[in-house]
Enzyme design. Structure first.
Site, short mmCIF file in Angstrom:
data_model
loop_
_atom_site.label_atom_id
_atom_site.label_comp_id
_atom_site.label_asym_id
_atom_site.label_seq_id
_atom_site.Cartn_x
_atom_site.Cartn_y
_atom_site.Cartn_z
N GLN A 1 88.62 7.75 -107.08
CA GLN A 1 88.21 6.37 -107.34
C GLN A 1 87.07 6.31 -108.35
O GLN A 1 85.89 6.26 -107.99
CB GLN A 1 87.77 5.74 -106.01
CG GLN A 1 87.39 4.28 -106.10
CD GLN A 1 88.58 3.37 -106.29
OE1 GLN A 1 89.26 3.04 -105.33
NE2 GLN A 1 88.84 2.97 -107.52
N PHE A 2 87.41 6.32 -109.64
CA PHE A 2 86.37 6.34 -110.66
C PHE A 2 85.58 5.04 -110.69
O PHE A 2 84.44 5.00 -111.18
CB PHE A 2 86.98 6.63 -112.03
CG PHE A 2 87.63 5.45 -112.71
CD1 PHE A 2 86.92 4.66 -113.61
CD2 PHE A 2 88.95 5.12 -112.44
CE1 PHE A 2 87.52 3.59 -114.23
CE2 PHE A 2 89.55 4.05 -113.06
CZ PHE A 2 88.84 3.28 -113.95
N THR A 3 86.14 3.95 -110.17
CA THR A 3 85.43 2.67 -110.23
C THR A 3 84.18 2.63 -109.35
O THR A 3 83.39 1.69 -109.44
CB THR A 3 86.35 1.50 -109.84
OG1 THR A 3 86.84 1.70 -108.51
CG2 THR A 3 87.52 1.39 -110.79
#
Length: 202
Positions: free
Chosen positions: A135-137
């Site tokens: 989950q890069f966000t």
């Protein structure tokens, strides 16, 4: 959405902020000694950069779940019946020691109720599973403007390597299901409680 790139236990968070505060205090003293406009401006920018770097740490959102699944292109690629959903964020300077710290922390977290209804049991105690999704966000920066900046997220190759290592460490202790790195995913789960924690590596 998967992570282009995707940290201490919250009990230590205050300590890190205190250390960062001391560093920033010293930098501000240097700022006060700057006599020219450009000198003051450069020193202030250094303070801001130091503050920001202090936040760049491996992050995992832990959500207790009764059941969970991740679907890619209409096909279920990972699912669990009981345990935790993990959203994993990787930043630039994370390494294997960060992954090892959080993997160990997660399997031993006492977030499941005992016979008295108190959070005294871990994934190991209850035989729970983990659904891990990159989950890069988690590194979205919205302090300026309205569109998030993901500059703090690690590059894909670095992030995928560390994400896979993190999952491998988890799988040594518990059953682990995952999504597909880099894919658009639909994640469905029932948050049990709800119980949601943000873990960060030291």
């Amino acid at each position: 959405m998967d992570q282009i790139g995707e940290r201490t236990d919250l009990s230590n968070f205050g300590g890190r902020r205190s250390e960062a505060g001391e560093r920033n205090s010293l930098l501000k003293k240097k700022l006060s000694r700057s006599t020219t406009f450009f000198g003051r401006k450069a020193a202030l920018q250094k303070v801001k950069r130091t503050c920001w770097r202090g936040e760049l740490i491996l992050r995992v959102v832990v959500q207790r779940a009764k059941q969970a699944s991740v679907t890619v292109d209409g096909k279920v690629v990972g699912q669990i019946d009981f345990g935790v959903v993990l959203l994993v964020g990787v930043t630039h300077k994370d390494d294997k020691s960060d992954a090892a710290y959080l993997a160990d922390k997660i399997v031993h977290l006492r977030i499941f109720e005992d016979e008295h209804g108190k959070m005294n049991k871990s994934l190991l105690d209850v035989g729970g599973q983990a659904l891990s999704v990159s989950q890069f966000t988690l590194y979205g920066d919205v302090r300026k403007g309205r569109r998030p900046s993901f500059a703090a997220a690690a590059k894909p190759d670095q992030a995928e390597t560390l994400y896979r290592h993190f999952n491998d460490l988890l799988s040594e202790k518990i059953a682990v299901e995952t999504g597909i790195f880099g894919a658009m995913m639909d994640v469905k789960f029932i948050n049990d409680g709800p119980v949601t924690l943000l873990l960060e590596s030291p």
